[in-house]
Design a protein around this motif. Sequence first.
Motif, PDB file in Angstrom:
ATOM      1  N   ARG A   1       0.820  -1.023   0.011  1.00  0.00           N
ATOM      2  CA  ARG A   1      -0.188   0.017  -0.048  1.00  0.00           C
ATOM      3  C   ARG A   1       1.122   1.304  -0.014  1.00  0.00           C
ATOM      4  O   ARG A   1       0.416   2.402  -0.504  1.00  0.00           O
ATOM      5  CB  ARG A   1      -1.021  -0.179   1.371  1.00  0.00           C
ATOM      6  N   LEU A   2       2.066   1.243   0.648  1.00  0.00           N
ATOM      7  CA  LEU A   2       2.931   2.448   0.423  1.00  0.00           C
ATOM      8  C   LEU A   2       3.889   2.280  -0.827  1.00  0.00           C
ATOM      9  O   LEU A   2       4.677   3.085  -1.078  1.00  0.00           O
ATOM     10  CB  LEU A   2       4.060   2.361   1.857  1.00  0.00           C
ATOM     11  N   GLY A   3       3.604   1.591  -1.726  1.00  0.00           N
ATOM     12  CA  GLY A   3       4.315   1.523  -2.790  1.00  0.00           C
ATOM     13  C   GLY A   3       5.665   0.838  -2.984  1.00  0.00           C
ATOM     14  O   GLY A   3       6.624   0.872  -3.767  1.00  0.00           O
ATOM     15  N   LEU A   4       5.754  -0.369  -2.012  1.00  0.00           N
ATOM     16  CA  LEU A   4       7.058  -1.108  -1.961  1.00  0.00           C
ATOM     17  C   LEU A   4       6.607  -2.407  -2.353  1.00  0.00           C
ATOM     18  O   LEU A   4       5.632  -2.964  -1.793  1.00  0.00           O
ATOM     19  CB  LEU A   4       7.430  -0.847  -0.343  1.00  0.00           C
ATOM     20  N   LYS A   5       7.759  -3.002  -3.086  1.00  0.00           N
ATOM     21  CA  LYS A   5       7.384  -4.301  -3.503  1.00  0.00           C
ATOM     22  C   LYS A   5       8.123  -5.045  -2.536  1.00  0.00           C
ATOM     23  O   LYS A   5       9.295  -5.112  -2.287  1.00  0.00           O
ATOM     24  CB  LYS A   5       7.948  -4.528  -4.995  1.00  0.00           C
ATOM     25  N   LEU A   6       7.471  -6.175  -1.993  1.00  0.00           N
ATOM     26  CA  LEU A   6       8.181  -7.342  -1.028  1.00  0.00           C
ATOM     27  C   LEU A   6       7.328  -8.692  -1.267  1.00  0.00           C
ATOM     28  O   LEU A   6       6.113  -8.518  -1.019  1.00  0.00           O
ATOM     29  CB  LEU A   6       7.941  -6.732   0.418  1.00  0.00           C
TER      30      LEU A   6
END
Length: 336
Positions: free
Chosen positions: A66-71
């Motif tokens: 949701r914060l734009g980080l890919k994990l």
Amino acid sequence: MMRAVLPWLKIVVGVAIIGVLFWRLGTGAFVDGLREINLWGIVAALGIGFLTTLFSAWRWCIVADRLGLKLSLRAAVADYYRALFINAVLPGGVLGDVHRAVQNGHDTGDVGRGVRAVVLERTGGQLAILAVGVGVLLTDPTLIAQVIGDIVPAPAAIVIGVLAVIAAAVVLATSSRLPRWREAVARTLVDIRRSLLSPHSWPAIVLLSAATLAGHLTLFIVAARSAGSTASVGQLLPLLVLALIAMGLPINVGGWGPREGVAALAFAAAGLGATQGVTTAVVYGVLTMISALPGAAVLVLRRVHRPTAPVEQAVPEPVMARAEPIVRRKVQPQAA
């Protein structure tokens, strides 16, 4: 000055709590807790620990996305295990999460958002514990009042609360970094709306947080039974919730300190005996460390297989040709 003193002060408080328990109850409660660890408890710790780590890592993936980080979930589980192990073996109980946040920020190219993702993920878990804790403790409101009253007398609590509010107001009023704090708070509120409060994420976060909390409480019940407690689950639940809330306080030594102190007070208030509470907390602490042991393997493997930067070979400088000596010829004067 305070930044250098505060970490040591937290450790001193955690050690002081353990010291008081040793002084009041002796070493028997701690030794009995170590003796009660058996194979069934170890298997339960590893199995429940895997599920709680999986649920927590999944929650982290949702917040990060949701914060734009890919994990990826696989990487999140490995990093979460490593953080749990570091939290269990180092003072403070949060250094593993700090390492997880900074490392993920470096991996994704945005340390700020990486740190905020971990903070919000942990906040979601703590809010679930507090929400369930309030609901459970409302069934026995006198328990928490008695425990808090044993820790801090009512007049002292009022004085401490007033002084804390005044100190916070003075710090905020005189801080030269107030605009920076306002900017950070505004950015955090935006991230909270995007992650924890988003209609696309909050149902999954609530469900995963509840499942994680259920796993922690189940492991605590396993610890209580291993410690010899015959109390019903309904009687144990408020006591264990109080101990879990105390574990969130960053004044411990590898997780030890407030958990054992609150467990002693809660079990004593419920008529089960302070020694029984400490023994249960010790068994739970050992089982928690066992459940985090896969994180040690992750830590070792990550260090062994850490990618190394290619070695740059020095390019030899071109050999400069020797300049031939300049021979000055004597010019003969021409005849007139």
